[in-house]
Design a protein around this motif. Structure first.
Motif, PDB file in Angstrom:
ATOM      1  N   ASP A 169       0.611  -1.503   0.402  1.00  0.00           N
ATOM      2  CA  ASP A 169       0.332  -0.160   0.051  1.00  0.00           C
ATOM      3  C   ASP A 169       0.833   1.255   0.280  1.00  0.00           C
ATOM      4  O   ASP A 169       0.321   2.083  -0.262  1.00  0.00           O
ATOM      5  CB  ASP A 169      -0.808  -0.212   0.979  1.00  0.00           C
ATOM      6  CG  ASP A 169      -2.457  -1.270   1.013  1.00  0.00           C
ATOM      7  OD1 ASP A 169      -2.540  -1.684   0.494  1.00  0.00           O
ATOM      8  OD2 ASP A 169      -2.804  -1.250   2.280  1.00  0.00           O
ATOM      9  N   SER A 170       2.038   1.522   0.298  1.00  0.00           N
ATOM     10  CA  SER A 170       2.986   2.881   0.450  1.00  0.00           C
ATOM     11  C   SER A 170       3.803   2.065  -0.279  1.00  0.00           C
ATOM     12  O   SER A 170       4.301   3.502  -0.804  1.00  0.00           O
ATOM     13  CB  SER A 170       3.363   2.556   1.904  1.00  0.00           C
ATOM     14  OG  SER A 170       1.499   2.507   3.063  1.00  0.00           O
TER      15      SER A 170
ATOM     16  N   LEU B  23       5.651   2.515  -8.554  1.00  0.00           N
ATOM     17  CA  LEU B  23       5.021   2.356  -9.831  1.00  0.00           C
ATOM     18  C   LEU B  23       5.351   3.662  -9.839  1.00  0.00           C
ATOM     19  O   LEU B  23       5.214   4.262 -11.391  1.00  0.00           O
ATOM     20  CB  LEU B  23       3.965   1.750  -9.388  1.00  0.00           C
ATOM     21  CG  LEU B  23       3.842   0.789  -9.413  1.00  0.00           C
ATOM     22  CD1 LEU B  23       2.465  -0.097  -8.940  1.00  0.00           C
ATOM     23  CD2 LEU B  23       4.542  -0.488 -11.065  1.00  0.00           C
ATOM     24  N   ARG B  24       5.259   5.127  -9.168  1.00  0.00           N
ATOM     25  CA  ARG B  24       4.996   6.211  -9.953  1.00  0.00           C
ATOM     26  C   ARG B  24       5.864   7.000 -10.224  1.00  0.00           C
ATOM     27  O   ARG B  24       6.325   7.299 -11.569  1.00  0.00           O
ATOM     28  CB  ARG B  24       4.985   7.510  -8.353  1.00  0.00           C
ATOM     29  CG  ARG B  24       4.837   8.173  -8.870  1.00  0.00           C
ATOM     30  CD  ARG B  24       4.605   8.969  -8.241  1.00  0.00           C
ATOM     31  NE  ARG B  24       5.313   9.557  -6.757  1.00  0.00           N
ATOM     32  CZ  ARG B  24       5.330   9.862  -5.318  1.00  0.00           C
ATOM     33  NH1 ARG B  24       4.486  10.494  -4.757  1.00  0.00           N
ATOM     34  NH2 ARG B  24       6.543  10.545  -4.848  1.00  0.00           N
TER      35      ARG B  24
ATOM     36  N   ASN C 112       8.197   4.464 -11.849  1.00  0.00           N
ATOM     37  CA  ASN C 112       8.697   3.670 -13.198  1.00  0.00           C
ATOM     38  C   ASN C 112       6.910   3.092 -13.242  1.00  0.00           C
ATOM     39  O   ASN C 112       6.662   2.460 -12.523  1.00  0.00           O
ATOM     40  CB  ASN C 112       9.815   2.450 -13.213  1.00  0.00           C
ATOM     41  CG  ASN C 112       9.733   2.429 -14.083  1.00  0.00           C
ATOM     42  OD1 ASN C 112       9.104   1.514 -15.484  1.00  0.00           O
ATOM     43  ND2 ASN C 112      10.628   0.842 -14.191  1.00  0.00           N
ATOM     44  N   PRO C 113       6.404   3.553 -14.132  1.00  0.00           N
ATOM     45  CA  PRO C 113       5.131   3.396 -14.305  1.00  0.00           C
ATOM     46  C   PRO C 113       5.062   1.473 -15.061  1.00  0.00           C
ATOM     47  O   PRO C 113       4.360   0.853 -15.165  1.00  0.00           O
ATOM     48  CB  PRO C 113       4.791   3.665 -15.406  1.00  0.00           C
ATOM     49  CG  PRO C 113       5.401   5.354 -15.080  1.00  0.00           C
ATOM     50  CD  PRO C 113       5.963   5.009 -14.852  1.00  0.00           C
ATOM     51  N   ASN C 114       5.967   1.216 -15.966  1.00  0.00           N
ATOM     52  CA  ASN C 114       6.039  -0.024 -16.183  1.00  0.00           C
ATOM     53  C   ASN C 114       6.846  -1.270 -14.897  1.00  0.00           C
ATOM     54  O   ASN C 114       8.115  -2.348 -15.460  1.00  0.00           O
ATOM     55  CB  ASN C 114       7.302  -0.051 -17.163  1.00  0.00           C
ATOM     56  CG  ASN C 114       6.894   0.097 -18.311  1.00  0.00           C
ATOM     57  OD1 ASN C 114       5.491   0.298 -18.288  1.00  0.00           O
ATOM     58  ND2 ASN C 114       7.158   1.523 -18.551  1.00  0.00           N
ATOM     59  N   PHE C 115       7.579  -0.927 -13.615  1.00  0.00           N
ATOM     60  CA  PHE C 115       8.234  -0.828 -12.779  1.00  0.00           C
ATOM     61  C   PHE C 115       7.921  -2.343 -12.360  1.00  0.00           C
ATOM     62  O   PHE C 115       8.151  -3.834 -12.908  1.00  0.00           O
ATOM     63  CB  PHE C 115       7.912  -0.873 -11.452  1.00  0.00           C
ATOM     64  CG  PHE C 115       8.587  -1.842  -9.718  1.00  0.00           C
ATOM     65  CD1 PHE C 115       9.868  -1.444 -10.322  1.00  0.00           C
ATOM     66  CD2 PHE C 115       8.065  -2.423  -9.167  1.00  0.00           C
ATOM     67  CE1 PHE C 115      10.549  -2.440  -9.344  1.00  0.00           C
ATOM     68  CE2 PHE C 115       8.637  -3.372  -8.074  1.00  0.00           C
ATOM     69  CZ  PHE C 115      10.365  -3.376  -8.542  1.00  0.00           C
TER      70      PHE C 115
END
Length: 375
Positions: A220-221, A227-228, A230-233
């Protein structure tokens, strides 16, 4: 079977059918799993992930030529858990999948064992599933870990200081422990879309967001920060897993010497005086004599230590502790002791290293302790 749920793979919406076939390719291709004739026990909770796993394997059953069963452990932590188990039983009945369930007071177990609730629940579930697997003649237990879980696991291992290739995350297949993870590289959003597309019900467990649990805090944290940035994480996590998986496979093929050495180890016949009675040593302990430490290079010795510790059960095996153990072996200051997470202990003596799960031998030993964690 619920009339709203398609009965065969060919009745699925195209996108959902493609997802099932992608799981089949992962199982038979990347994991090289020989499913034909096997009986798979599905670790079922009726949550999103395990429900998707159950249905995907159900649709693939005839293509893979295997049989299925499902098992659910009611932890007794929530009032609604009993009714959720009944819903799970009804779904399995509608699919013609044998279903087994049991209830245990995990809170009481944690208190009695003096361990955390999360660890107690995990231990109880693994023990229950393994019992059912053996009793029902199943070959493997299938867990519903998916790509988001893998990314969380990688982050958790990074935080705990895992060594490579363990940093690549949980294994897709673990033949020794009879574990398979068919949807490990499938994203949670894709699984949710799959269930919605076929009108399949699932149960949301509110404890999945209880911030007292380490994994939930990462979910959750911490992971949202990755992901913020690197959206492709998630895709990068899959790539990291594939790299680690290749190296594990390569090491397995190249290091037959390690396997032979590991297979030759047995319950200790020490040939030296212990600081405590030999009867105090657990029966599942392993002794690595100095004569078997003449391996070609430190990296091979470290892999051997790691393999022995893995045989003792769960617990993160940290690289810095493996390195420290190797230093102690050649320091000629005996006895010395390192306690790895999970209470797995290495006692360095003048004759070799004694590995065991508890810490019954404390006299005259130098303890190098690490905080307990799970891998």
């Amino acid at each position: 079977m619920n009339d709203t749920i398609p009965k065969i793979l060919q009745e699925l919406p195209p996108r959902s059918a493609r997802l099932c076939l992608a799981v089949e390719r992962f199982l038979t291709g990347e994991l090289e799993f020989k499913a034909a004739g096997k009986k798979i026990l599905i670790a079922f909770s009726h949550g999103l992930d395990s429900t998707a796993l159950l249905l995907i394997l159900y649709y693939l059953q005839h293509r893979l030529n295997n049989s299925l069963a499902a098992a659910l452990l009611d932890h007794g932590l929530r009032d609604e858990s009993a009714s959720e188990a009944e819903c799970a039983a009804r779904l399995c009945e509608s699919l013609g999948i044998p279903f087994f369930t049991e209830k245990i007071d995990v809170a009481e177990l944690a208190k009695a064992s003096k361990i955390g609730l999360e660890e107690a629940g995990r231990n109880a579930r693994r023990g229950f599933l393994e019992k059912v697997r053996k009793e029902r003649g199943c070959d493997f237990i299938a867990f519903g870990h998916q790509l988001n879980d893998l990314a969380e696991d990688i982050v958790m291992r990074l935080i705990r200081g895992a060594a490579w290739p363990g940093l690549g995350g949980m294994r897709g297949i673990d033949p020794e422990n009879r574990i398979i993870r068919p949807i490990l590289l499938t994203g949670r959003d894709d699984l949710r879309d799959f269930l919605l597309s076929i009108n399949a019900p699932w149960q949301e467990d509110p404890s999945n967001h209880d911030q007292s649990f380490f994994r939930n805090r990462v979910r959750d944290s911490v992971l949202p920060l990755f992901l913020r940035e690197n959206p492709n994480f998630l895709q990068k996590a899959a790539e990291l897993w594939r790299t680690a998986n290749r190296e594990r496979a390569g090491a397995k093929g190249e290091n037959k010497m390690l396997a032979d050495t590991l297979a030759s180890l047995a319950a200790p016949e020490y040939g030296f005086s212990l600081p405590a009675s030999p009867s105090a040593v657990p029966e599942d302990s392993l002794f690595l004599p100095n004569g078997k430490l003449s391996l070609p290079g430190k990296s091979v010795r470290l892999e051997l230590y790691k393999a022995i510790l893995e045989k003792l059960g769960r617990g993160q095996i940290r690289n810095e502790l493996l390195l420290r153990l190797d230093e102690l072996v050649f320091a000629n200051t005996f006895p010395a002791k390192i306690v790895f997470p999970g209470a797995k202990t290495a006692l360095v003596t003048a004759k070799g290293i004694l590995f065991y799960r508890q810490a019954p031998i404390d006299a005259a030993a130098t303890a190098i302790d690490s905080d307990c964690g799970q891998g």
